[in-house]
Write a protein that holds these residues in place. Structure first.
Motif, PDB file in Angstrom:
ATOM      1  N   UNK A 123       0.851  -1.180   0.000  1.00 24.98           N
ATOM      2  CA  UNK A 123       0.000   0.000   0.000  1.00 24.98           C
ATOM      3  C   UNK A 123       0.887   1.231   0.000  1.00 24.98           C
ATOM      4  N   UNK A 124       0.414   2.300  -0.631  1.00 18.51           N
ATOM      5  CA  UNK A 124       1.153   3.551  -0.649  1.00 18.51           C
ATOM      6  C   UNK A 124       1.705   3.845  -2.028  1.00 18.51           C
ATOM      7  N   UNK A 125       2.469   4.919  -2.108  1.00 19.05           N
ATOM      8  CA  UNK A 125       3.066   5.334  -3.379  1.00 19.05           C
ATOM      9  C   UNK A 125       4.343   6.106  -3.093  1.00 19.05           C
ATOM     10  N   UNK A 126       5.249   6.046  -4.025  1.00 14.37           N
ATOM     11  CA  UNK A 126       6.489   6.819  -3.901  1.00 14.37           C
ATOM     12  C   UNK A 126       6.207   8.277  -4.232  1.00 14.37           C
ATOM     13  N   UNK A 127       6.936   9.164  -3.576  1.00 17.11           N
ATOM     14  CA  UNK A 127       6.816  10.597  -3.852  1.00 17.11           C
ATOM     15  C   UNK A 127       7.985  11.039  -4.721  1.00 17.11           C
ATOM     16  N   UNK A 128       7.689  11.796  -5.748  1.00  8.58           N
ATOM     17  CA  UNK A 128       8.743  12.305  -6.631  1.00  8.58           C
ATOM     18  C   UNK A 128       9.473  13.457  -5.932  1.00  8.58           C
ATOM     19  N   UNK A 129      10.671  13.733  -6.408  1.00  6.49           N
ATOM     20  CA  UNK A 129      11.430  14.865  -5.861  1.00  6.49           C
ATOM     21  C   UNK A 129      10.684  16.173  -6.094  1.00  6.49           C
ATOM     22  N   UNK A 130       9.983  16.258  -7.220  1.00  3.38           N
ATOM     23  CA  UNK A 130       9.196  17.456  -7.518  1.00  3.38           C
ATOM     24  C   UNK A 130       8.126  17.696  -6.479  1.00  3.38           C
ATOM     25  N   UNK A 186       7.869  20.780  -2.990  1.00  2.33           N
ATOM     26  CA  UNK A 186       6.757  21.668  -2.655  1.00  2.33           C
ATOM     27  C   UNK A 186       6.380  21.610  -1.184  1.00  2.33           C
ATOM     28  N   UNK A 187       6.946  20.667  -0.443  1.00  4.44           N
ATOM     29  CA  UNK A 187       6.604  20.515   0.970  1.00  4.44           C
ATOM     30  C   UNK A 187       7.308  21.567   1.810  1.00  4.44           C
ATOM     31  N   UNK A 188       6.656  21.970   2.885  1.00  3.34           N
ATOM     32  CA  UNK A 188       7.270  22.862   3.865  1.00  3.34           C
ATOM     33  C   UNK A 188       8.108  22.003   4.813  1.00  3.34           C
ATOM     34  N   UNK A 189       9.017  22.642   5.551  1.00  4.73           N
ATOM     35  CA  UNK A 189       9.917  21.903   6.433  1.00  4.73           C
ATOM     36  C   UNK A 189       9.168  21.032   7.442  1.00  4.73           C
ATOM     37  N   UNK A 190       8.109  21.568   8.032  1.00  6.62           N
ATOM     38  CA  UNK A 190       7.368  20.776   9.022  1.00  6.62           C
ATOM     39  C   UNK A 190       6.680  19.579   8.369  1.00  6.62           C
ATOM     40  N   UNK A 191       6.279  19.726   7.110  1.00  8.85           N
ATOM     41  CA  UNK A 191       5.654  18.611   6.392  1.00  8.85           C
ATOM     42  C   UNK A 191       6.679  17.513   6.100  1.00  8.85           C
ATOM     43  N   UNK A 192       7.899  17.922   5.766  1.00  7.06           N
ATOM     44  CA  UNK A 192       8.976  16.953   5.535  1.00  7.06           C
ATOM     45  C   UNK A 192       9.236  16.179   6.826  1.00  7.06           C
ATOM     46  N   UNK A 193       9.243  16.896   7.937  1.00  6.88           N
ATOM     47  CA  UNK A 193       9.440  16.254   9.243  1.00  6.88           C
ATOM     48  C   UNK A 193       8.334  15.258   9.551  1.00  6.88           C
TER      49      UNK A 193
END
Length: 132
Positions: free
Chosen positions: A91-98, A102-109
């Motif tokens: 289940x799930x999907x890979x996220x592209x670098x693109x 677009x993510x904010x720092x807190x979202x990356x965390x």
């Protein structure tokens, strides 16, 4: 003046219905996940929807678009997994670098913490399936 306010209220009510409908649909789809991923996913969805309750219209549009994509992906994966043992389904999907850029720092965390939790061999959640 009152007619304009009524339109805004009606729009918010309609928008709220769409948000609640998506939220509920995602939780229903989570019922088809392995129990530990379901618990993790349910908590994450609840936290994210709660955290974004007061978002601006622009943020809501982006938020809803991404969660719609998640719902569609999960729904496809659930349908494809029908009849297969859950242990053999990814289940799930890979996220592209693109996408990641677009993510904010807190979202990356948050994403990193979610990735760590979902790939642990002994997860934080000690959940047992009900024996029926």
């Amino acid at each position: 003046m009152f007619a304009n306010q009524n339109k805004k209220v009606h729009f918010r009510e309609k928008q709220g219905h769409v948000v609640r409908s998506l939220y509920k649909r995602i939780l229903v789809l989570h019922r088809f996940l392995p129990i530990d991923l379901r618990a993790l996913g349910d908590q994450y969805v609840k936290d994210e929807f709660r955290r974004n309750k007061r978002a601006s219209s622009e943020e809501v549009t982006s938020f809803m678009t991404e969660w719609e994509k998640y719902k569609d992906t999960l729904q496809t994966q659930v349908l494809q997994s029908a009849g297969k043992p859950l242990s053999s389904v990814k289940f799930g999907a890979d996220l592209s670098e693109g996408k990641l850029s677009n993510f904010q720092d807190d979202q990356i965390g948050q994403l990193y913490e979610l990735m760590l939790e979902s790939t642990k061999s002994s997860r934080q959640f000690d959940i047992q399936e009900d024996s029926k």
